[in-house]
Design an enzyme around this catalytic site. Structure first.
Site, PDB file in Angstrom:
ATOM      1  N   HIS A 111       0.805  -1.220   0.000  1.00 46.68           N
ATOM      2  CA  HIS A 111       0.000   0.000   0.000  1.00 46.68           C
ATOM      3  C   HIS A 111       0.833   1.263   0.000  1.00 46.68           C
ATOM      4  O   HIS A 111       0.379   2.329   0.398  1.00 46.68           O
ATOM      5  CB  HIS A 111      -1.024  -0.030   1.128  1.00 46.68           C
ATOM      6  CG  HIS A 111      -2.265  -0.756   0.701  1.00 46.68           C
ATOM      7  ND1 HIS A 111      -2.206  -1.985   0.094  1.00 46.68           N
ATOM      8  CD2 HIS A 111      -3.574  -0.425   0.739  1.00 46.68           C
ATOM      9  CE1 HIS A 111      -3.436  -2.385  -0.208  1.00 46.68           C
ATOM     10  NE2 HIS A 111      -4.291  -1.447   0.179  1.00 46.68           N
ATOM     11  N   ASP A 172      -5.391   5.146   9.827  1.00 44.40           N
ATOM     12  CA  ASP A 172      -6.808   5.308   9.484  1.00 44.40           C
ATOM     13  C   ASP A 172      -7.374   4.071   8.802  1.00 44.40           C
ATOM     14  O   ASP A 172      -8.583   3.895   8.724  1.00 44.40           O
ATOM     15  CB  ASP A 172      -6.989   6.503   8.532  1.00 44.40           C
ATOM     16  CG  ASP A 172      -6.666   7.820   9.211  1.00 44.40           C
ATOM     17  OD1 ASP A 172      -6.588   7.840  10.453  1.00 44.40           O
ATOM     18  OD2 ASP A 172      -6.491   8.815   8.499  1.00 44.40           O
ATOM     19  N   GLU A 283      -8.943  14.246  14.831  1.00 44.85           N
ATOM     20  CA  GLU A 283      -8.496  14.519  13.463  1.00 44.85           C
ATOM     21  C   GLU A 283      -9.333  15.679  12.914  1.00 44.85           C
ATOM     22  O   GLU A 283     -10.062  16.345  13.660  1.00 44.85           O
ATOM     23  CB  GLU A 283      -8.637  13.272  12.551  1.00 44.85           C
ATOM     24  CG  GLU A 283      -7.596  12.199  12.821  1.00 44.85           C
ATOM     25  CD  GLU A 283      -7.390  11.219  11.657  1.00 44.85           C
ATOM     26  OE1 GLU A 283      -7.954  11.444  10.564  1.00 44.85           O
ATOM     27  OE2 GLU A 283      -6.657  10.222  11.851  1.00 44.85           O
TER      28      GLU A 283
HETATM   29  C1  LIG Z   1      -5.837   3.675   2.192  1.00 41.54           C
HETATM   30  C2  LIG Z   1      -4.573   3.999   2.947  1.00 41.54           C
HETATM   31  C3  LIG Z   1      -4.649   4.660   4.156  1.00 41.54           C
HETATM   32  C4  LIG Z   1      -3.496   4.962   4.885  1.00 41.54           C
HETATM   33  N1  LIG Z   1      -3.622   5.596   6.076  1.00 41.54           N
HETATM   34  C5  LIG Z   1      -2.527   5.857   6.808  1.00 41.54           C
HETATM   35  C6  LIG Z   1      -2.636   6.483   8.074  1.00 41.54           C
HETATM   36  O1  LIG Z   1      -3.711   6.810   8.530  1.00 41.54           O
HETATM   37  N2  LIG Z   1      -1.504   6.695   8.773  1.00 41.54           N
HETATM   38  C7  LIG Z   1      -0.270   6.315   8.309  1.00 41.54           C
HETATM   39  O2  LIG Z   1       0.705   6.490   9.023  1.00 41.54           O
HETATM   40  N3  LIG Z   1      -0.146   5.754   7.106  1.00 41.54           N
HETATM   41  C8  LIG Z   1      -1.232   5.522   6.347  1.00 41.54           C
HETATM   42  N4  LIG Z   1      -1.095   4.957   5.109  1.00 41.54           N
HETATM   43  C9  LIG Z   1       0.264   4.725   4.590  1.00 41.54           C
HETATM   44  C10 LIG Z   1       0.774   3.370   4.994  1.00 41.54           C
HETATM   45  O3  LIG Z   1       1.054   3.320   6.370  1.00 41.54           O
HETATM   46  C11 LIG Z   1       2.074   3.057   4.276  1.00 41.54           C
HETATM   47  O4  LIG Z   1       1.902   3.196   2.890  1.00 41.54           O
HETATM   48  C12 LIG Z   1       2.543   1.657   4.592  1.00 41.54           C
HETATM   49  O5  LIG Z   1       3.857   1.508   4.105  1.00 41.54           O
HETATM   50  C13 LIG Z   1       1.665   0.632   3.961  1.00 41.54           C
HETATM   51  O6  LIG Z   1       1.855  -0.625   4.572  1.00 41.54           O
HETATM   52  P1  LIG Z   1       2.097  -1.899   3.692  1.00 41.54           P
HETATM   53  O7  LIG Z   1       2.073  -3.040   4.631  1.00 41.54           O
HETATM   54  O8  LIG Z   1       1.204  -1.967   2.533  1.00 41.54           O
HETATM   55  O9  LIG Z   1       3.602  -1.611   3.260  1.00 41.54           O
HETATM   56  P2  LIG Z   1       4.307  -1.790   1.838  1.00 41.54           P
HETATM   57  O10 LIG Z   1       3.793  -0.770   0.912  1.00 41.54           O
HETATM   58  O11 LIG Z   1       4.241  -3.190   1.418  1.00 41.54           O
HETATM   59  O12 LIG Z   1       5.814  -1.425   2.250  1.00 41.54           O
HETATM   60  C14 LIG Z   1       6.186  -0.119   2.640  1.00 41.54           C
HETATM   61  C15 LIG Z   1       7.708  -0.028   2.816  1.00 41.54           C
HETATM   62  O13 LIG Z   1       8.087  -0.787   3.950  1.00 41.54           O
HETATM   63  C16 LIG Z   1       8.925  -1.855   3.576  1.00 41.54           C
HETATM   64  N5  LIG Z   1       8.466  -3.022   4.316  1.00 41.54           N
HETATM   65  C17 LIG Z   1       7.293  -3.682   4.197  1.00 41.54           C
HETATM   66  N6  LIG Z   1       7.239  -4.684   5.076  1.00 41.54           N
HETATM   67  C18 LIG Z   1       8.382  -4.648   5.770  1.00 41.54           C
HETATM   68  C19 LIG Z   1       8.931  -5.435   6.807  1.00 41.54           C
HETATM   69  N7  LIG Z   1       8.266  -6.464   7.338  1.00 41.54           N
HETATM   70  N8  LIG Z   1      10.154  -5.116   7.274  1.00 41.54           N
HETATM   71  C20 LIG Z   1      10.850  -4.083   6.759  1.00 41.54           C
HETATM   72  N9  LIG Z   1      10.387  -3.316   5.786  1.00 41.54           N
HETATM   73  C21 LIG Z   1       9.176  -3.596   5.284  1.00 41.54           C
HETATM   74  C22 LIG Z   1       8.766  -2.011   2.084  1.00 41.54           C
HETATM   75  O14 LIG Z   1       9.919  -2.542   1.475  1.00 41.54           O
HETATM   76  C23 LIG Z   1       8.495  -0.597   1.650  1.00 41.54           C
HETATM   77  O15 LIG Z   1       9.695   0.105   1.523  1.00 41.54           O
HETATM   78  C24 LIG Z   1      -2.229   4.631   4.361  1.00 41.54           C
HETATM   79  C25 LIG Z   1      -2.135   4.001   3.129  1.00 41.54           C
HETATM   80  C26 LIG Z   1      -3.285   3.675   2.426  1.00 41.54           C
HETATM   81  C27 LIG Z   1      -3.160   3.003   1.116  1.00 41.54           C
END
Ligand SMILES: Cc1cc2nc3c(=O)[nH]c(=O)nc-3n(C[C@H](O)[C@H](O)[C@H](O)COP(=O)(O)OP(=O)(O)OC[C@H]3O[C@@H](n4cnc5c(N)ncnc54)[C@H](O)[C@@H]3O)c2cc1C
Ligand SMILES: *[C@@H]1O[C@H](CO)[C@@H](O)[C@H](O)[C@H]1NC(C)=O
Ligand SMILES: *[C@@H]1O[C@H](CO)[C@@H](O)[C@H](O)[C@H]1NC(C)=O
Ligand SMILES: *[C@@H]1O[C@H](CO)[C@@H](O)[C@H](O)[C@H]1NC(C)=O
Ligand SMILES: *[C@@H]1O[C@H](CO)[C@@H](O)[C@H](O)[C@H]1NC(C)=O
Ligand SMILES: *[C@@H]1O[C@H](CO)[C@@H](O)[C@H](O)[C@H]1NC(C)=O
Length: 546
Positions: A111, A172, A283
């Site tokens: 994400h 969120d 918020e």
């Molecule tokens: C609809 C939506 C709402 C959101 N709301 C919020 C919010 O309210 N507050 C907020 O803070 N953020 C929010 N985000 C952002 C979100 O926290 C980040 O985009 C987060 O990185 C997404 O998590 P993911 O598991 O999909 O990570 P990914 O996109 O899969 O990875 C993100 C990064 O972390 C690294 N990574 C992933 N897993 C690991 C691991 N286990 N160890 C080390 N590195 C790793 C990846 O290589 C990449 O660089 C939101 C995103 C979306 C899409």
């Protein structure tokens, strides 16, 4: 080259590349490795012969080529589906020892917004394969939960609720992984009270860029612990995490109220976050030139008086909506209502614009997913998301709002704009997270969707230009703004993002991931060839001079 045209460029190239690659891989099956002249492909094919509990696949890479932002399309060569920590460590060690230039990206739920979880022509580790649903809860004075780094927050919530417990700090949206949010911060309306998610972790298990498995905490291997939190995936892969828990409420009172005056709005928000017991979540969002003002795609709020609520129109004016939540259990409903009425009476929202709703705690926390289901049904979820998240110091927020919400952004019909303050004086200052240099700062999140129009066009270019104008304004007005979920193209910009903490960040990178194998999609460091004797920091310096 504009972003869209570079995107198209990637897409076209990928197809050709994939075709060539498939031919190479087919000739690289173990036993016939002598046919391979490219050492990266050699290494790749030898990955196949490693003794793993999980498995590696070289096809079906499509899903791991993109992310929620939907703007970058960069396929990896292989995907590891690990079943154990040692699978990850084995693959990392193999790559470290090889002559290849392969990079590795842990992929949580993908994400990210700008390709941060991608590894172009590298190896993606599908962290969700690692979770075995062994969510272990420890009750006691300081309860906590042990989870896999690939676990989704929603699953942790469901499991801990069975024990009347819950994590304290959220995002969120809960369909994100522990490793993904802890690599950034995890900020939501609870952060003013409990700090971001990275402040609510007791212990981590990490596979470093050298392939070592290390358990770390405040006390044990504390430098690695602090580095990884907010560390953009640069130092190691989070395979397990111990997360602090507190008592879970059954219900929440969810309140929204409108303001037309920004200074009254921000004064009230700051007042509310200074009082620990006023609300459990604070918020707010900005409404510019919209009619359906109390709702947006992110959450379906059903106000107690919807006829009244539907009367409001922003009529070209900019409005600000305060959003607060109070947790409660049914038997305390009366006293909770009295307390909230008292706090609300101290605020200066527009009279008659106060709306509330009472929903189960889990329904409130999972609110964005309810919206996701609706958007998916309309094909409006997997569209480009040119999001921009900024952390703006309190001293600049008024200048920022005056300019940005009145003349740069003239409508937010593409998606919500969140805005709320936090007080970071009690946050852990030693993590890798970069914030403005003031106790109180605001998170301002522009969260548009670039929805394709029937003509085939969409607003992507326009929205990207708008983001650029916001950033240019911040730079020209010299506001000490930091990006959250930052992404920069040059090392000069990264240095400026980190400021005086850059040297430490780079030194730690060299210590824990000296070949810069991890999280290439963040574009902070360049992969160092295993053969090269050039140390990473020098390589960066060289890149900087270019
Ligand atoms: C609809 C939506 C709402 C959101 N709301 C919020 C919010 O309210 N507050 C907020 O803070 N953020 C929010 N985000 C952002 C979100 O926290 C980040 O985009 C987060 O990185 C997404 O998590 P993911 O598991 O999909 O990570 P990914 O996109 O899969 O990875 C993100 C990064 O972390 C690294 N990574 C992933 N897993 C690991 C691991 N286990 N160890 C080390 N590195 C790793 C990846 O290589 C990449 O660089 C939101 C995103 C979306 C899409
Ligand atoms: C890719 O994602 C789609 C949609 O989420 C899913 O149906 C499909 O099974 C996934 N494919 C692989 C190989 O994981
Ligand atoms: C790795 O990168 C270095 C420096 O860019 C290059 O000299 C070397 O040939 C590359 N090795 C492989 C296997 O691609
Ligand atoms: C921020 O928090 C600190 C520590 O709790 C407190 O002393 C300070 O007054 C707070 N600042 C504001 C503006 O609320
Ligand atoms: C809606 O809720 C708010 C906040 O609790 C309350 O002040 C208001 O009177 C309610 N309105 C109606 C019509 O019930
Ligand atoms: C308000 O939005 C409408 C479309 O929703 C647009 O046509 C109009 O130009 C906008 N007004 C301003 C002042 O931007």
């Amino acid at each position: 080259m504009g972003l869209t045209s570079s995107l198209r460029f990637h897409r076209r190239n990928n197809k050709t590349f994939l075709r060539i690659f498939m031919i190479l891989v087919l000739s690289c099956i173990p036993g016939r490795t002598n046919l391979c002249s490219n050492p990266s492909l050699n290494t790749l094919s030898s990955l196949d012969s490693l003794d793993l509990e999980g498995y590696i696949t070289f096809h079906d890479v499509h899903n791991a080529s993109k992310d929620f932002g939907n703007r970058y399309h960069l396929p990896p060569l292989a995907i590891l589906h690990p079943k154990s920590v040692s699978d990850i460590s084995t693959v990392m060690r193999h790559i470290v020892r090889s002559t290849s230039n392969l990079t590795v990206a842990a992929r949580g739920h993908g994400h990210s917004l700008q390709g941060q979880a991608l590894a172009h022509q590298g190896v993606v580790i599908n962290m969700e394969s690692l979770r075995s649903h062994d969510i272990k809860i420890y009750k006691g004075k300081q309860p906590y939960v042990d989870v896999s780094g690939g676990e989704l927050w929603i699953n942790i919530l469901r499991e801990t609720l069975k024990y009347g417990l819950s994590p304290k700090s959220w995002t969120d949206y809960l369909h994100l992984t522990v490793g993904g949010t802890l690599s950034n911060a995890g900020i939501s309306g609870q952060a003013f009270k409990h700090g971001p998610q990275i402040n609510n972790v007791y212990q981590l298990e990490i596979v470093t860029g050298k392939g070592e498995v290390v358990t770390c905490s405040e006390k044990r291997n504390s430098e690695l612990f602090q580095s990884v939190l907010g560390g953009l995936g640069q130092f190691g892969i989070i395979t397990r995490a111990r997360i602090s828990l507190g008592p879970a409420p059954l219900m929440v009172k969810w309140i929204r109220a409108l303001y037309s005056d920004f200074s009254a709005f921000s004064r009230d928000q700051e007042h509310l976050i200074s009082k620990e017991n006023a609300f459990d979540y604070v918020e707010g969002f900005v409404i510019i030139n919209r009619t359906d003002i109390l709702n947006n795609w992110r959450s379906s709020f059903t106000p107690n008086d919807s006829t009244e609520a539907n009367q409001f129109k922003s009529d070209g004016k900019t409005l600000y909506c305060l959003e607060v939540v109070k947790y409660f259990n049914s038997k305390e409903a009366n006293s909770m209502n009295q307390e909230t009425e008292k706090v609300l009476s101290e605020l200066s929202y527009i009279p008659s614009t106060l709306f509330s709703s009472e929903v189960p705690y889990i329904e409130f926390l999972d609110r964005v997913h309810i919206a996701e289901i609706k958007l998916r049904a309309k094909g409006l979820w997997e569209v480009p998301h040119p999001w921009l998240n900024l952390l703006i110091p309190k001293s600049s927020i008024s200048d920022f709002a005056t300019k940005v919400f009145n003349s740069i952004v003239t409508s937010n019909h593409n998606g919500p704009i969140l805005i709320y303050p936090v007080n970071q004086s009690k946050w852990n200052k030693h993590t890798s997270l970069i914030t403005p240099n003031e106790d109180i700062f605001y998170l301002v999140a522009f969260l548009p969707s670039a929805i394709p129009k029937p003509s085939g066009a969409n607003d992507l270019e326009y929205l990207l230009r708008q983001n650029q104008r916001v950033l240019s304004f911040c730079a020209e007005a010299n506001l000490d703004v930091k990006q959250y979920l930052p992404l920069y193209e040059t090392q000069k910009e990264w240095r400026s993002h980190f400021g005086n903490r850059w040297e430490t960040f780079a030194k730690r990178k060299y210590k824990y991931d000296p070949l810069a194998i991890l999280a290439p999609g963040q574009r902070v460091f360049q992969r160092v060839s295993s053969q090269a004797s050039v140390p990473l920091v020098t390589a960066s310096a060289r890149q900087l001079r270019e």
